[in-house]
Design a protein around this motif. Structure first.
Motif, PDB file in Angstrom:
ATOM      1  N   CYS B 258      -8.506  31.250 -42.695  1.00  0.00           N
ATOM      2  CA  CYS B 258      -7.455  30.252 -42.911  1.00  0.00           C
ATOM      3  C   CYS B 258      -7.843  28.956 -42.209  1.00  0.00           C
ATOM      4  N   CYS B 261      -5.041  27.532 -39.575  1.00  0.00           N
ATOM      5  CA  CYS B 261      -4.854  28.055 -38.216  1.00  0.00           C
ATOM      6  C   CYS B 261      -6.187  28.510 -37.637  1.00  0.00           C
ATOM      7  N   GLY B 265      -3.825  32.990 -37.436  1.00  0.00           N
ATOM      8  CA  GLY B 265      -2.625  33.561 -38.040  1.00  0.00           C
ATOM      9  C   GLY B 265      -1.528  32.521 -38.085  1.00  0.00           C
ATOM     10  N   CYS B 266      -0.997  32.271 -39.289  1.00  0.00           N
ATOM     11  CA  CYS B 266       0.099  31.307 -39.434  1.00  0.00           C
ATOM     12  C   CYS B 266       0.952  31.728 -40.621  1.00  0.00           C
ATOM     13  N   CYS B 269      -1.006  31.992 -44.114  1.00  0.00           N
ATOM     14  CA  CYS B 269      -1.890  33.159 -44.311  1.00  0.00           C
ATOM     15  C   CYS B 269      -1.147  34.446 -43.963  1.00  0.00           C
TER      16      CYS B 269
HETATM   17 ZN   LIG Z   1      -3.343  30.699 -41.174  1.00  0.00          ZN
END
Ligand SMILES: [Zn+2]
Lengths: 793, 334
Positions: B258, B261, B265-266, B269
């Protein structure tokens, strides 16, 4: 497919979190849509610290407990034998409800008021343990919400199983994938069936009249069961997998389906006429009422499970209401069969009836799993509903279905993957999936027999994929260089449209993308060919393929006009379609649209509305940029739009048109301002445009300029006159530029004056004034004689 | 009133009207030029008697001086006036002629094409109205596959349909029988999806294909890694996940780290750190033999990607329908 995390633990010893399990199955090729907790909400349940537990003064088996809840201390009467001072426990205060809906109230118990309850795992629906209270981790803080400090009862993994993997539509199948990925053994439980009844053959018989459609039919008989609710563990597992509990027997068939992936059906044996099963095709028009209460009309290719008289189940799809399990049922016939995938799919599709059972049969169940599934179901039914299992299995399986033998060349594995995997390792990967593998030393190949639960493994390439999968796609190398064939086309397919798009962008046009699907009304544009209709449109608004790009552009114009954006210069390049007797034609078209002000953005100038000549100018620039110019092109007046319309032709070929869109057409698209549009066929333009630009030398000698103004009748067309001036001006007339058209007092009524700037130039020498004057004289004479034009002084 | 008084009167009234240097020059020429009004009077001197000449001559010279002085003054006044005009307010907005723009999907597609072109891929196109043979059968899609359903695919009649992917172009190019083939095919595809923030029944894909001697899965991985690094940034990593597509085997879904981020992790995604980009795999031997190519001799890879998907992620567009609405407030931003 919803998979229970706890259920997987029946088959695997692992210390992985649900999220780690999700990662593993993801990389094995089972897509995880989500991971969600399963279990009670635990609203209002808190951690308590047992400050003191002493005997109830009036009852030996009860304790009086003083419990610290952080912000208060509670007096609670507890009946559990395992409660003790110092424990951390789960407490519900009076006035709160348990997960099962029971309201806890302050009430006297043998003379002492209890202000709440210390809960068991059972009361919280967290475990089946009802014997004692739930004893929590001693490090927990009193007063903390229980749901924040302990995990949920179970987790549910929502898996997207691809069509080729029916074996993964079960917990056992998913567990096998995890075991293979982790290289740990898969634990398969032994089932033990206590067959205390008479032989099954003495009680019933199975007759299969269609062995092609039903290659195997196995059944067990269980008599004397007691239908009732299922225990919590069963209900909870079904819930985690997304199913509702019905009753103990139906739940068992569903449980076995979810556990082993094999669909089963339970008939009320006493409701089967003749107490036997006949598998036959339905008759065309035969009516059958399925479990959901719907009457279905069948045809003669659908397979029907019957008793001696009538249909009792739609094979592999759904049972019938005439033989379903009820509260009164005591005797069961359990069906576990293997039905033909294609026929099951056909029946399911024709009847619009897709079930958990049909989904598995149509993708391919395991024909050799029927008896194991029956045994597991019989074992569970004895456990949950009692009864007596008849001895043996009624099993009609005339031709055993054997797995194929597939040759696998390790060299081929390397050719496809770009990675050398040793023979032994290949074999090891496949064995973990349940294949039988023989290594043929001299032939440098392996002979592989995949299990019958893997109908997708038929060819060498299928096995290579499995090797790649288990080896890990991550462990296949990543090439650092490319070999490219050296075939570079002279003209790339995208070159021409790109050139035009860039050109129009430079001209101030903005590119739009509009839908290819239009309504009947929208494709009705004067001059457009007939539009092709879609047989199964999503709606009437999108039932036709666009036969030109103007409708889409008009829709965009309306959209923006209604949002206060009136100055529009838009274009689209896209595929259009025409229906015809000789079939459908499709080609790429280029359409542009102008509306509003031409000088938008020049804020200090009065707004000037665009008109036809703006449109024509853009078209001329565009065409000359792709090397199409006079004298090759001709512009013809055509009947189109308002009458202000031109067709552009080259020889006999029509390249496109430009027009003021007829207000009636524009109004249909809710456009109420003047709009101007052009549309060209891209293949026609490409064909007409020369592939090569050739430089034209220009003169280095000075040019002489003469400005002339002619007075002409109003109706004289200027375009052809300019052509005539060009030819009358002689070889040295290098430029003829119109710079004014004037109407007014000085021109006189019914007349107009045109002003042209002429440039005379020779490539070889400097011209004299006399030469220029002579040429001007010739032009003036021609204009006077041919058109009655007089020079304006 | 003498003729010279009249001349002066005319001059004065004309001088009043002069507002720029050019008009002033014109006036000078009109009175003092070779054929000027006053010059004429000087020329007429010769016709006078010797007795009258000196007086008339002196009078003419006085008038000439007066005119010249008036012209000079006027010139000075004009120059002074020019300088004392109010200065331009530089804080006014500039004049900005309308700029045309390419549609964001066209920009993304052009970028994709240019990267693949730089890696030796040739751009190919094909019809949007396809036959079931090219769209399904030749791509090894079984007769029973749900993608063939009228619920998922638009049909014109029993045989003709709107292509559901750009993959049929592969078949048409392979059928020409000129190997090796290294191509991409961008274009419109159609699926019977209800429009919502992430679906539109018309969308755009780019199909890629390379068939040659000895093409491997490792080549596929290397090519897509190079592509996505060029598209999203040098630090991009990719991940291949096993999947199932009828026309490739082994098949893989391709994820990229992604870029919003950096893989942490965001929301976009879904906390996974990965973005799903499209399908890929080794061309199924059935597809090759179906067009008369010996899969023992030739092998290849194929992949697909969605233009809308890339555009939405890259520009942060959260509703696919914006691409089809063509609101100028949207298009102007790209
Ligand atoms: Zn992300």
């Amino acid at each position: 497919m919803r998979i229970s995390y706890l259920w997987l633990k029946d088959f695997l010893n692992f210390q992985l979190s649900p999220f780690q399990v999700a990662d593993i199955v993801t990389m094995a090729g089972l897509e995880v849509e989500g991971v969600a907790p399963v279990g009670p909400e635990l609203e209002g349940i808190v951690v308590g610290h047992v400050l003191e537990a002493r005997k109830h003064p009036n009852a030996d088996k009860l304790s009086l407990c003083r419990v610290d809840l952080g912000d208060k201390t509670l007096e609670v009467v507890c009946g559990a034998p395992n409660v003790a001072t110092g424990q951390k426990v789960a407490v519900i205060e009076a006035g709160t409800t348990l997960p099962d809906g029971r309201l806890i109230e302050a009430r006297p118990v043998r003379g002492v008021v209890s202000h709440g309850m210390i809960c068991s795992g059972r009361e919280l629906m967290l475990s089946e343990d009802a014997e004692g209270i739930l004893v929590l981790d001693p490090s927990l803080t009193p007063g903390a919400l229980l749901r924040d400090v302990i995990g949920p009862r179970d987790w549910s993994l929502d898996l997207e199983i691809t069509l080729n993997r029916p074996d993964c539509l079960s917990h056992q199948g998913v567990a096998r994938e995890i075991a293979a990925a982790l290289r740990v053994p898969l634990k398969l439980q032994k089932t033990v069936v206590d067959e205390s009844g008479p032989p099954v053959d003495a009680l019933t018989s199975i007759e299969v009249r269609e062995p092609e459609l039903c290659p195997r039919y196995s059944a067990r008989l269980i008599r004397g069961v007691k239908i009732g609710p299922s225990p919590d563990w069963m209900r909870w597992r079904l819930e985690a997998a997304g199913l509702r509990s019905i009753n103990n027997v139906v739940d068992v068939t569903n449980y076995v389906l979810l556990e082993m992936g094999h669909p089963m059906h339970a008939f009320d044996f006493q409701r089967l006429e003749g107490r036997r099963i006949v598998v036959r095709r339905a008759e065309t028009g035969e009516k059958f009422t399925t479990l959901d209460g719907q009457e279905r009309i069948l045809d003669d290719r659908m397979l029907l499970i019957c008793d001696a008289q009538r249909g009792v189940a739609l094979a592999g799809v759904m049972g019938g209401s005439n033989s379903e399990i009820t509260e009164e049922t005591t005797d069961l016939l359990l069906e576990s069969a293997y039905f033909d995938p294609i026929n099951t799919r056909r029946t399911s599709r024709l009847l619009g009836l897709s079930t958990d059972s049909s989904k598995r049969f149509e993708r391919g169940a395991d024909p050799n799993a029927t008896v194991r599934a029956l045994d597991r179901a019989a074992e569970l039914i004895l456990q949950l509903a009692g009864g007596e299992v008849a001895q043996g299995v009624a099993d009609v399986y005339p031709r055993a279905i054997e797995p194929p033998r597939i040759d696998l060349r390790p060299a081929r594995v390397q050719e496809i993957l770009g990675l050398k995997v040793p023979k032994v390792e290949i074999s090891d990967h496949l064995v973990r999936l349940g294949c039988q593998v023989a290594i043929n030393e001299p032939a440098h190949s392996l002979t592989v027999r995949p299990p019958t639960w893997r109908p997708d493994l038929e060819r060498e390439i299928d096995l290579i994929e499995e090797v790649a999968r288990l080896h890990g796609y991550d462990h296949i190398p990543t090439a650092e260089q490319a070999r490219s064939p050296l075939n570079v086309p002279h003209v790339a397919a995208d070159a021409f449209p790109e050139r035009l798009a860039d050109l129009l962008t430079r001209e101030g046009f903005t590119q739009v993308y509009t839908s290819s699907l239009l309504s009947a009304r929208e494709v009705e544009i004067p001059g457009y060919p007939a539009a092709a209709r879609i047989k199964n449109p999503a709606s009437e608004d999108t039932a036709y393929l666009r036969n030109g790009l103007l409708p889409g552009l008009l829709k965009v114009a309306a959209y923006n006009l209604h949002r206060g954006q009136p100055d529009l210069a838009l274009f689209e390049i896209g595929r259009v379609f025409a229906a015809g007797d000789d079939g459908l034609r499709e080609w790429d078209a280029l359409t542009g649209l102008l509306a509003g002000a031409r000088n938008a953005g020049l804020w200090d100038q009065p707004e000037q509305a665009v008109d036809f000549l703006d449109l024509k100018g853009h078209v001329q620039t565009m065409l000359s940029e792709i090397l199409l110019d006079k004298p090759e092109l001709f512009y013809y007046h055509i009947e189109h739009g308002t009458g202000d319309a031109l067709e552009v032709r080259r020889g006999e070929r029509s390249l496109g048109w430009l027009e003021q869109v007829h207000p009636a057409v524009a109004a249909r698209f809710e456009v109420d301002v003047p709009v101007f549009a052009f549309e060209f066929s891209l293949p026609e333009l490409a064909e007409a445009s020369p592939g090569r630009l050739v430089y034209r030398p220009f003169s280095k000698f000075p040019s002489l300029q003469r400005d002339l103004a002619f007075v002409l009748p109003e109706e004289a067309a200027v375009g052809p006159l300019l052509e005539e001036i060009r030819s009358a001006g002689g070889p040295h007339l290098a430029g003829t530029e119109l710079f004014d058209v004037y109407r007014g007092v000085q021109a006189g009524p019914g007349m107009k004056s045109i002003a042209v700037r002429l440039a005379f130039q020779s490539p070889e020498r400097t011209l004299t004034d006399a030469e220029a004057d002579a040429a001007v004289e010739a032009i003036v004479t021609m204009m006077a004689q041919a058109h009655g034009a007089r020079l304006r002084s | 009133m003498s003729d010279l008084d009249e001349l002066c009167l005319l001059f004065d009234s004309e001088l009043e009207k002069v507002e720029d240097g050019r008009a002033l020059d014109d006036l000078r020429v009109r009175f003092l030029g070779k054929k000027g009004l006053l010059t004429q009077k000087f020329k007429e001197l010769g016709a006078l008697s010797p007795a009258d000449k000196p007086a008339r001559g002196a009078e003419l010279n006085r008038v000439k001086e007066r005119l010249q002085e008036a012209l000079a003054q006027r010139q000075q006044a004009l120059e002074a006036g020019r300088l004392s005009q109010p200065t331009l307010d530089l804080t006014l907005p500039g004049r900005r002629p309308r700029l045309g723009r390419r549609h964001p999907l066209a920009q993304v597609e052009a970028r994709v094409r240019s990267i693949f072109r730089s890696m030796g891929f040739v751009v190919e196109t094909g019809p949007e109205v396809e036959t079931a043979y090219y769209n399904f059968t030749a791509l090894n899609t079984p007769e029973w596959h749900p993608a063939r359903d009228e619920a998922d695919t638009f049909y014109l009649d029993a045989e003709r349909l709107l292509r559901t992917e750009t993959s049929p172009v592969q078949i048409r190019v392979l059928e020409r029988g000129r190997l090796p083939v290294r191509m991409i095919a961008p274009g419109r595809v159609y699926r019977k999806d209800k429009p919502d923030p992430s679906h539109f029944p018309v969308f755009h894909q780019v199909e890629g294909l390379y068939v040659d001697h000895g093409v491997t899965f490792a080549d596929l991985k290397g090519t897509l890694l190079a592509f996505y690094r060029s598209l999203f940034g040098e630090e991009t990593a990719i991940r291949f996940r096993p999947h199932f597509f009828p026309f490739t085997e082994p098949s893989a879904e391709v994820d990229v780290t992604c870029f919003l981020c950096q893989g942490e992790g965001c929301r976009v995604c879904k906390q996974s750190g990965w973005l799903e980009m499209g399908g890929s795999g080794m061309v199924d031997p059935n597809v090759l033999s179906g067009v008369g190519i010996d899969p023992e001799e030739w092998s290849g890879y194929a992949f697909g990607l969605g233009i809308e998907r890339i555009a939405m992620l890259w520009y942060g567009v959260d509703d696919i329908r914006l691409f089809w609405e063509n609101d100028l407030r949207f298009l102007k931003q790209f």
